[in-house]
Design a protein around this motif. Structure first.
Motif, PDB file in Angstrom:
ATOM      1  N   PHE A  18     -12.402   8.526  59.783  1.00  0.00           N
ATOM      2  CA  PHE A  18     -13.266   7.503  60.366  1.00  0.00           C
ATOM      3  C   PHE A  18     -14.753   7.790  60.118  1.00  0.00           C
ATOM      4  CE2 PHE A  18      -9.415   7.704  63.068  1.00  0.00           C
ATOM      5  CZ  PHE A  18      -8.883   6.473  62.703  1.00  0.00           C
ATOM      6  N   THR A  19     -15.112   9.048  59.983  1.00  0.00           N
ATOM      7  CA  THR A  19     -16.513   9.374  59.712  1.00  0.00           C
ATOM      8  C   THR A  19     -16.941   8.855  58.353  1.00  0.00           C
ATOM      9  OG1 THR A  19     -16.369  11.352  61.091  1.00  0.00           O
ATOM     10  CG2 THR A  19     -18.164  11.249  59.498  1.00  0.00           C
ATOM     11  N   ARG A  20     -16.126   9.095  57.304  1.00  0.00           N
ATOM     12  CA  ARG A  20     -16.450   8.566  55.977  1.00  0.00           C
ATOM     13  C   ARG A  20     -16.409   7.035  55.981  1.00  0.00           C
ATOM     14  NH1 ARG A  20     -19.303  11.775  53.447  1.00  0.00           N
ATOM     15  NH2 ARG A  20     -19.097  10.235  51.773  1.00  0.00           N
ATOM     16  N   ALA A  21     -15.532   6.467  56.774  1.00  0.00           N
ATOM     17  CA  ALA A  21     -15.492   5.003  56.879  1.00  0.00           C
ATOM     18  C   ALA A  21     -16.801   4.478  57.445  1.00  0.00           C
ATOM     19  CB  ALA A  21     -14.317   4.577  57.759  1.00  0.00           C
ATOM     20  N   ILE A  22     -17.310   5.133  58.493  1.00  0.00           N
ATOM     21  CA  ILE A  22     -18.575   4.695  59.104  1.00  0.00           C
ATOM     22  C   ILE A  22     -19.719   4.805  58.099  1.00  0.00           C
ATOM     23  CG2 ILE A  22     -20.296   5.325  60.840  1.00  0.00           C
ATOM     24  CD1 ILE A  22     -17.982   6.055  62.695  1.00  0.00           C
TER      25      ILE A  22
ATOM     26  N   ASN B  23     -12.852   0.736  54.164  1.00  0.00           N
ATOM     27  CA  ASN B  23     -11.511   0.368  54.618  1.00  0.00           C
ATOM     28  C   ASN B  23     -10.483   1.417  54.196  1.00  0.00           C
ATOM     29  OD1 ASN B  23     -12.544  -1.945  55.705  1.00  0.00           O
ATOM     30  ND2 ASN B  23     -11.106  -3.321  54.692  1.00  0.00           N
ATOM     31  N   ALA B  24     -10.612   1.911  52.954  1.00  0.00           N
ATOM     32  CA  ALA B  24      -9.660   2.918  52.473  1.00  0.00           C
ATOM     33  C   ALA B  24      -9.761   4.189  53.304  1.00  0.00           C
ATOM     34  CB  ALA B  24      -9.917   3.202  50.997  1.00  0.00           C
ATOM     35  N   TYR B  25     -10.980   4.619  53.614  1.00  0.00           N
ATOM     36  CA  TYR B  25     -11.139   5.801  54.456  1.00  0.00           C
ATOM     37  C   TYR B  25     -10.604   5.552  55.867  1.00  0.00           C
ATOM     38  CZ  TYR B  25     -13.859   8.841  51.367  1.00  0.00           C
ATOM     39  OH  TYR B  25     -14.243   9.691  50.369  1.00  0.00           O
ATOM     40  N   TYR B  26     -10.815   4.345  56.384  1.00  0.00           N
ATOM     41  CA  TYR B  26     -10.329   4.019  57.718  1.00  0.00           C
ATOM     42  C   TYR B  26      -8.804   4.114  57.768  1.00  0.00           C
ATOM     43  CZ  TYR B  26     -10.059   1.580  62.205  1.00  0.00           C
ATOM     44  OH  TYR B  26      -9.829   1.257  63.518  1.00  0.00           O
ATOM     45  N   ARG B  27      -8.134   3.550  56.751  1.00  0.00           N
ATOM     46  CA  ARG B  27      -6.671   3.610  56.702  1.00  0.00           C
ATOM     47  C   ARG B  27      -6.185   5.049  56.505  1.00  0.00           C
ATOM     48  NH1 ARG B  27      -5.523  -0.631  59.384  1.00  0.00           N
ATOM     49  NH2 ARG B  27      -5.887  -2.624  58.338  1.00  0.00           N
TER      50      ARG B  27
END
Length: 875
Positions: free
Chosen positions: A695-699, A687-691
């Motif tokens: 987006f790649t690290r979030a995935i 979630n932190a990476y998404y915000r």
């Protein structure tokens, strides 16, 4: 030489001649004759027949057909019969013919070996056939060449009885809308059928292409032919298929030749009317392979890309709309404003990046809901992609929503173009108290934002440390089995004891004696002396007889004393019991017992008897306890939860996330994960990476969280949201429905959750078996039996699911692309051929892990190739 002798000799010669003729006739009737043309051309179809002069034939089998020949149709069976009357005598002829249609695929001299059949109950063989196939076919593919047949369009027949379809009768052309394009510029391929014959079916599919993203244009399934003149000849034509090709790499690319498999209905006029009637009017289906030629496409690279390039290639426009669609927007703080950004036009609409909003800092922006309004046509991908954003102003004031820029490569002007939307002025008024807009409310409104972080404490576990197949897993299984065996032994012993009458008498002795003493007490109150003493004696003698398992004829004071001593009682206790019996007998039979005033003596006897029975019962119990006691086994299984020593650290990470300090939250969560693994921490880190727009690290972190907790709906939802922000849209290959069901069941829970289910199912299985063994009623035994089967099946399935989950956790064969763009190679080398291009955030599965720096991967759509390990990261 006598006349009779001569007549007899002539008769014998005539009889012999008749027998020879009959044998020859029978041999001819049972002879299987093979016939075929001696010379054919490559690509021609010809007829191979086997004829025998009888109807009594079956089970025909061809010999090994050479590789250069192919059997298309057969066998078709036809029979004929004829009758003839000469000088009043009737004779008949009959035959059976087996017909095969073959095709010559390559030049050479081929021998078709003898065929075998069964006639008259015995096996027969045919002659072999030699066929010479010439290399120069009379017709070429693709409409080139000339045909030796000059018949009209439709069915064709040859004088030798062979049926064929030439390249002038049926062919397919390929046309490309452009032969020179730039990267990502679409090319429309059209496959068009030209035919002069009755084409009943045609199959052919574009293979996976190297360096192209391919989409098939939807055409009507019901084909409508039109008449067209091609190279001076009239054909029926139809556009059979169209494909839109997006080149992903540059250079000279080849769209390979496609082989279509067609079926043509033709009529053979050489068949006689009777055979034609038996074969459906003489019509036959002929298979024909049609090769559509290859196409060369030259792909030029795009000019140097600007920093804000959207990835769009084509012709586009962009528009922005708000709720009230006025130049000035009025809203309240804490309430959402809906923005709709629409990119429309013709080009690679599905491969463009999402437009970026440049909102003031006092605005919260939630991830957009994407609406796909595109359609695939012969002109390319047309329509629009609409992105619906929610933005929430925090404070009142006057703000300006700046124009949104969209930069793309225009295929008409051959240069980069930038389109801009209009600007909007926003007046934010003071909202009501407590009207602050939350993420969960945004989720309810559009269902398009990621779900909130997991708050609270989280248990960290070491990687590879599982309850499944661990020490406690086997201990619990073993203890369950030991408990089962112990219960079986205990209940079996109880059943044996119940069957042992003497032992049951011993167990009930105290109860019987107490009942008799109670009745004796009643007689004491009523003053019935004789009856009182009789009942007390019955209680004493009956108690000791039942306890010591002594028959009545062996009951004596000496025997009682001896047996009590053998049972471990003290001599004083044995003597005291005998004295009580003697005292009671003396009082019963002495003359004083009949006199009045003996109530005190009777009371004394009653108390002595009751006290002695109680004392003896305590002795028996103590003795049994000392004999059967093996030891006290204390067992306590405590599922010790590790108190997270770093719970405060996770709380700090959660606090940083809530306060939108995403970089700080990322640092805290990653330092926490260095000490162990947790699905909640991976989820929060995603979630932190998404915000933070990574987006790649979030995935990657959502995927790791899903490995630890595959049944969590929040993880799956946020992962799907993150995948919508990637460029590649991979359509998974279809699979059998039961495989899909199995994966869905396995992914309901984690490996340790499945292990816990397995333990519970095993315990219930043992309990059901115990219930089955110990129940006396048939209905209850059935319940126990079927329950045990269900629990055993549940245990087995849980173990299989746990093994599958453990394998996924340990192997971790999936990777995520971390480079912005990756060219997948045909070989593990830098100079390998570029197969296709994938982009950042795309998931792939390693299928060859033997090399150190290169890995062979496979996408969900079936594409495979090699890429460098430095370009991906393992989940």
């Amino acid at each position: 030489m006598s006349y009779n002798y001569i007549c007899d000799l002539r008769g014998r010669i005539l009889l012999g001649a008749l027998m020879v003729v009959l044998c020859v006739s029978l041999c001819d009737a049972a002879n299987l004759q093979a016939q075929a043309p001696g010379r054919v051309a490559v690509g021609e179809q010809f007829r191979l027949t086997y004829t025998i002069g009888t109807h009594d034939v079956s089970d025909i089998r061809l010999g090994d057909i050479p590789d250069g020949l192919e059997v298309l149709i057969g066998p078709r069976t036809s029979t004929s019969s004829s009758f003839q009357m000469v000088n009043g005598k009737t004779s008949s002829n009959e035959s059976t013919t087996f017909t095969y249609i073959l095709m010559a695929n390559k030049a050479g001299r081929f021998v078709i070996p003898a065929a075998k059949a069964v006639s008259g109950g015995r096996g027969i063989s045919s002659n072999s056939v030699t066929i010479t196939v010439s290399g120069g076919s009379s017709a070429g593919a693709g409409g080139s060449g000339s045909s030796s047949s000059t018949g009209s369009s439709g069915s064709r027949s040859l004088s030798d009885g062979r049926t064929r379809v030439t390249g002038n009768d049926l062919f397919i052309t390929v046309s490309a809308s452009k032969n020179r394009v730039c990267e990502q510029e679409p090319v429309l391929l059209t496959y068009k059928v030209y035919t002069q014959v009755d084409l009943s079916a045609l199959e052919g599919k574009m293979p996976d292409l190297k360096g192209f993203h391919t989409q098939e244009v939807t055409l009507p399934q019901q084909k409508s032919f039109s008449v067209e003149t091609y190279k001076g000849k009239t054909y029926h034509t139809v556009v059979w298929s169209q494909y839109l090709m997006y080149p992903q790499v540059t250079g000279d690319l080849v769209i390979p030749s496609i082989t279509f498999h067609g079926t043509v209905v033709m009529q053979d006029t050489n068949l006689d009317s009777f055979e034609a009637f038996l074969n459906g009017g003489g019509y036959t289906e002929v298979n024909k392979n049609i090769n559509a030629p290859s196409v060369n496409i030259h792909v030029d690279p795009l000019p140097e890309k600007p920093k804000n390039f959207s990835g769009g290639v084509g012709r586009f426009d962009i528009a922005l709309a708000v709720d009230n669609d006025n130049d000035r927007v009025v809203a309240k703080s804490g309430e959402p404003i809906k923005l709709r950004v629409s990119v429309s036009g013709n080009g690679n609409l599905k491969l463009i990046k999402q437009p970026k909003l440049n909102l003031p800092k006092d605005f919260d922006v939630y991830d957009p809901k994407v609406e796909d309004n595109t359609r695939l046509t012969s002109n390319g991908l047309e329509g629009s992609m609409t992105y619906e954003y929610l933005c929430v102003p925090r404070h009142k004031g006057k703000y300006t929503l700046p124009a949104i820029e969209f930069t793309y490569f225009d295929t008409g002007t051959r240069k980069y173009e930038t389109k801009r939307t209009q600007t909007y002025d926003i007046d934010v008024l003071q909202g009501e108290a407590g009207s602050e807009y939350s993420e969960q409310e945004a989720l309810k409104l559009l269902n398009s934002d990621i779900r909130h972080i997991k708050t609270g404490d989280s248990t960290m576990t070491k990687r590879g440390d599982y309850f499944f197949l661990g020490t406690w897993f086997w201990v619990l299984l073993l203890l369950s089995f030991i408990a089962f065996v112990a219960l079986v032994i205990i209940f079996r012993q109880r059943a044996i004891d119940n069957a042992n009458v003497a032992k049951m008498r011993g167990k009930k002795a105290n109860k019987v004696a107490t009942k008799r003493l109670r009745f004796a007490g009643k007689l004491l109150k009523e003053g019935k002396n004789n009856e009182f003493y009789d009942e007390v004696l019955k209680a004493l003698w009956g108690y000791v007889g039942d306890k010591l398992n002594m028959p009545v004829e062996q009951l004596s004071k000496d025997n009682i004393k001896e047996n009590l001593l053998n049972c471990g009682f003290a001599e004083s206790d044995a003597l005291a019991f005998v004295n009580v019996i003697e005292e009671c007998e003396f009082a019963r039979y002495a003359p004083a017992a009949q006199a009045e005033g003996t109530v005190t003596e009777m009371q004394k006897v009653y108390e002595s008897a009751a006290e002695m029975i109680e004392k003896m019962e305590d002795g028996f119990k103590s003795r049994k306890k000392n004999r059967t006691k093996i030891g006290a086994i204390a067992f306590a299984i405590a599922m010790v939860s590790v108190v997270p020593a770093n719970a405060v650290t996770k709380a700090e990470g959660d606090s940083a996330y809530v306060h939108e300090e995403y970089s700080e939250a990322i640092n805290i969560y990653e330092s926490l994960l260095k000490k162990g693994e947790s699905a909640d921490v991976y989820f929060n880190l995603g979630n932190a990476y998404y915000r933070d727009k990574n987006f790649t690290r979030a995935i990657i972190n959502y995927e790791r969280a899903l490995l630890l907790d595959p049944g969590d709906a929040d993880i799956r939802f946020n992962l799907d949201m993150a995948r919508t922000r990637t460029i590649d849209k991979i359509v998974p290959q279809g699979e059998m429905f039961f495989i899909t069901w199995f994966r869905a069941v396995v992914n309901v829970m984690s490996v340790d959750a499945w292990a816990a289910i397995a333990i519970i199912a095993f315990v219930l299985f043992l309990a059901a078996v115990l219930f089955y063994l110990l129940s006396n009623q048939t209905r209850l035994r059935k319940i126990g039996f079927y329950t045990s089967l269900v629990m055993l099946l549940t245990f087995a399935l849980s173990m299989v699911a746990a093994f599958q989950q453990k394998h996924q956790m340990e192997v971790r064969e999936s990777v995520i692309v971390t480079s912005p763009s990756v060219s997948v190679k045909s070989t593990p080398a830098e100079n390998g051929t570029d197969l296709f291009v994938i982009h950042e955030g795309t998931k792939a599965r390693i299928i060859d892990d033997t090399m150190k720096d290169w890995k062979e991967v496979k996408l969900d759509d079936g594409k495979r190739g090699w890429l460098q390990l430095s370009q991906v990261e393992r989940i």
